[in-house]
Design an enzyme around this catalytic site. Structure first.
Site, PDB file in Angstrom:
ATOM      1  N   GLY A 113      10.822  12.115  43.525  1.00 12.60           N
ATOM      2  CA  GLY A 113      10.922  11.661  44.901  1.00 12.60           C
ATOM      3  C   GLY A 113      10.934  10.141  44.970  1.00 12.60           C
ATOM      4  CB  CYS A 114      12.153   7.855  47.588  1.00 10.16           C
ATOM      5  SG  CYS A 114      11.500   8.731  49.030  1.00 10.16           S
ATOM      6  CE1 TYR A 115       7.536   5.655  51.202  1.00 11.83           C
ATOM      7  CE2 TYR A 115       8.029   7.913  51.841  1.00 11.83           C
ATOM      8  CZ  TYR A 115       7.930   6.560  52.160  1.00 11.83           C
ATOM      9  OH  TYR A 115       8.228   6.138  53.426  1.00 11.83           O
ATOM     10  CB  THR A 117      10.412   6.690  41.986  1.00 12.48           C
ATOM     11  OG1 THR A 117      11.094   7.943  41.803  1.00 12.48           O
ATOM     12  CG2 THR A 117      10.972   5.682  40.996  1.00 12.48           C
TER      13      THR A 117
END
Length: 238
Positions: A113-115, A117
């Site tokens: 996921g973005c967060y 990462t």
């Protein structure tokens, strides 16, 4: 030539992946026509014919797609959060210890996921090095651009429907990324995660505050920087 089927190719993530792969001469991209995208038989055929499948779908639809694959040859990369802590799936963050080798040979890879990462890039190397105890209570302050919210949020912001420059959300502390952050950082306790969206199309800031004097090893800022520098030495991830 390697064949790639993007399931969910008309969504925000699918469109960007198509753009990134479009210039590759060694990859052929398989797409379903609009009138066949939701046809189970057509999807099953496309999923099983491809060398690689990239899932750009909501979580339940991603699980459904995987269940339609009945051959051992097709390899799957799932961009949803459906399989990031699931048994039998390899977490697709190559900079974590040992992950690059696992990803290279894995049949099932869950894209981070973005967060997570941002969080894992900061925290996982420090936990592995012993500078952060696994049972430390952590908090995460994070802000992203609105493109991460998908088509509906993009439309809202770009149509002027949101006049706020900064909007906190997930105030119930039950964001779906928390399990992923906890497991792959090797933490005993789930962190407190306070995300927000800003009135900017793209970008992300992830902050994890640390009281250095309260850590058992009393690390200096230089020691923390050294661990992170070594952890990502040679990395080409952008």
């Amino acid at each position: 030539m390697t064949s790639v089927f993007i399931d969910g190719a008309v969504g925000t993530t699918g469109l960007e992946i198509r753009e990134r792969l479009a210039g590759r001469s060694d990859i052929s991209i398989a797409l379903l026509a609009e009138d066949r995208r939701k046809d189970p038989a057509a999807r099953r055929e496309a999923l099983n014919d491809a060398d690689f499948v990239i899932l750009c779908l909501p979580d339940d639809a991603a699980r459904e797609a995987v269940a339609l694959i009945d051959n051992p040859r097709t390899r799957v990369i799932d961009a949803s959060s459906a399989h990031r802590v699931a048994a039998g799936w390899t977490y697709g963050f190559p900079e974590l210890p040992g992950q690059a080798e696992k990803i290279a040979s894995a049949a099932r890879v869950a894209n981070p996921g973005c967060y997570p990462t941002g969080f894992l890039a900061l925290v996982a190397p420090l936990v592995s090095a012993g500078l952060i105890p696994a049972d430390l209570l952590l908090s995460i302050n994070a802000t992203s651009g609105y493109s991460g919210g998908g088509k509906a949020m993009i439309a809202e912001f770009e149509a002027g429907g949101s006049t706020t420059a900064f909007r906190a959300y997930a105030l119930g502390l039950a964001h779906k990324h928390i399990a992923e952050m906890t497991q792959h950082a090797g933490l005993t306790h789930a962190p407190i995660f306070a995300p927000a969206v800003a009135n900017a199309y793209r970008g992300m800031v992830v902050e994890v505050p640390l009281h250095l004097h309260a850590l058992p090893s009393r690390p200096t800022l230089a020691a923390i920087e050294d661990v992170l520098r070594v952890a990502f030495d040679g990395s080409t991830r952008s």
